[in-house]
Design a protein around this motif. Structure first.
Motif, short mmCIF file in Angstrom:
data_model
loop_
_atom_site.label_atom_id
_atom_site.label_comp_id
_atom_site.label_asym_id
_atom_site.label_seq_id
_atom_site.Cartn_x
_atom_site.Cartn_y
_atom_site.Cartn_z
N GLU A 165 0.24 28.54 13.15
CA GLU A 165 1.33 28.99 14.18
C GLU A 165 1.57 27.57 15.24
O GLU A 165 2.73 27.48 15.67
N ILE A 166 0.46 27.38 15.89
CA ILE A 166 0.41 26.14 16.50
C ILE A 166 1.14 25.00 15.82
O ILE A 166 2.17 24.34 16.51
N SER A 167 1.03 24.66 14.81
CA SER A 167 1.66 23.52 13.74
C SER A 167 2.83 23.70 13.64
O SER A 167 3.84 23.02 14.14
N SER A 168 3.28 25.06 13.68
CA SER A 168 4.92 25.32 13.33
C SER A 168 5.57 25.26 14.76
O SER A 168 6.73 24.56 14.87
N LEU A 169 4.80 25.46 15.91
CA LEU A 169 5.64 25.26 17.37
C LEU A 169 5.53 23.76 17.33
O LEU A 169 6.76 23.22 17.83
N ILE A 170 4.60 22.98 17.00
CA ILE A 170 4.36 21.39 17.34
C ILE A 170 5.65 20.63 16.35
O ILE A 170 6.21 19.84 17.02
N GLU A 171 5.61 21.24 15.39
CA GLU A 171 6.46 20.28 14.33
C GLU A 171 7.97 20.49 14.65
O GLU A 171 8.62 19.73 14.34
N GLY A 172 8.27 21.91 15.34
CA GLY A 172 9.70 21.96 15.76
C GLY A 172 10.25 21.12 16.86
O GLY A 172 11.29 20.34 16.77
N PHE A 173 9.27 20.65 17.66
CA PHE A 173 9.52 19.63 18.63
C PHE A 173 9.24 18.31 17.93
O PHE A 173 10.12 17.38 18.41
N ALA A 174 8.53 17.92 17.17
CA ALA A 174 8.20 16.76 16.65
C ALA A 174 9.27 16.45 15.75
O ALA A 174 9.94 15.08 15.77
N ASN A 175 10.13 17.36 14.93
CA ASN A 175 11.36 16.98 14.00
C ASN A 175 12.50 16.69 14.90
O ASN A 175 13.40 16.18 14.53
N ASN A 176 12.45 16.90 16.27
CA ASN A 176 13.56 16.33 17.30
C ASN A 176 13.04 15.49 18.11
O ASN A 176 13.63 14.78 19.05
N GLU B 80 -6.33 14.60 29.13
CA GLU B 80 -5.06 14.62 28.86
C GLU B 80 -4.57 16.10 28.43
O GLU B 80 -4.94 16.67 27.76
N ILE B 81 -3.42 16.31 28.74
CA ILE B 81 -2.74 17.68 28.57
C ILE B 81 -1.83 17.06 27.33
O ILE B 81 -1.12 16.22 27.24
N LYS B 82 -1.99 17.61 26.07
CA LYS B 82 -1.31 17.33 25.06
C LYS B 82 -0.89 18.59 24.36
O LYS B 82 -1.12 19.74 24.42
N SER B 83 0.46 18.42 23.43
CA SER B 83 0.78 19.22 22.54
C SER B 83 1.46 20.44 23.04
O SER B 83 1.27 21.62 22.54
N LEU B 84 1.81 20.44 24.47
CA LEU B 84 2.40 21.60 25.37
C LEU B 84 3.70 21.87 24.35
O LEU B 84 4.52 21.17 24.23
N ALA B 85 3.51 23.00 23.79
CA ALA B 85 4.66 23.66 23.01
C ALA B 85 5.04 24.98 23.27
O ALA B 85 4.01 25.82 23.19
N VAL B 86 6.40 25.33 23.84
CA VAL B 86 6.53 26.70 23.86
C VAL B 86 7.76 27.12 22.93
O VAL B 86 8.73 26.26 23.05
N ARG B 87 7.70 28.26 22.07
CA ARG B 87 8.81 28.45 21.38
C ARG B 87 10.16 28.48 21.99
O ARG B 87 10.32 29.03 23.29
N GLU B 88 11.25 27.79 21.71
CA GLU B 88 12.58 27.68 22.27
C GLU B 88 13.04 28.88 22.74
O GLU B 88 13.52 28.94 23.71
N ASP B 89 12.99 30.03 22.26
CA ASP B 89 13.42 31.38 22.64
C ASP B 89 12.78 31.75 24.09
O ASP B 89 13.33 32.83 24.31
#
Length: 151
Positions: free
Chosen positions: A14-25, A67-76
């Motif tokens: 699930e973490i990977s899915s969040l990160i990938e959404g941002f990485a793909n953008n 370092e704060i890394k990989s901060l990702a929150v589901r867009e909705d």
């Protein structure tokens, strides 16, 4: 209501899915699953109803620097304070670890500035922190901002 806790290996996909959404953008680096599993102890997750809605990592870089890394929150779910809470928990852990400073590389410097971070020149950061950057398609022309907070 959601809950923040240390991440478990069962949260990695699930973490990977969040990160990938941002990485793909092009807003974040891609993180292979092997990296996430290897660094799972760095991560916190925000879960609600059994679903990971946000994730953030605190990585120790040196004796006084994290370092704060990989901060990702589901867009909705953005705008609800999840990111702020995740960064807060990471900063609390940084204090417990006796770190003196925490930085982040980000495209959203304004978010971090609201949390007390200040913009800094990336060149003041130790070269050791750039090990992941060589994998980025933007290297060496990084357009992220560096922010830092002293604890």
């Amino acid at each position: 209501m959601g809950l923040i806790r240390k991440a478990k290996v069962t949260d990695v996909k699930e973490i990977s899915s969040l990160i990938e959404g941002f990485a793909n953008n092009a807003e974040m680096l891609h993180r292979p699953l092997t990296d996430l599993y290897s660094n799972i102890r760095d991560f916190f997750v925000y879960k609600d109803d059994g679903v990971v809605l946000g994730a953030c990592a605190l990585h120790v870089c040196w004796e006084d620097l994290g370092e704060i890394k990989s901060l990702a929150v589901r867009e909705d779910e953005t705008g609800k304070g999840i990111g702020r809470q995740l960064v807060g928990v990471c900063l609390d852990e940084a204090r417990e670890l006796a770190l003196e400073k925490v930085f982040a590389l980000t495209y959203r410097a304004g978010f971090f500035e609201k949390l007390g971070f200040e913009l800094i020149d990336k060149s003041v950061l130790p070269h050791k922190i750039w090990s992941e950057c060589v994998r980025c398609f933007k290297f060496p022309n990084c357009d992220e901002s560096a922010v830092l907070v002293e604890l």
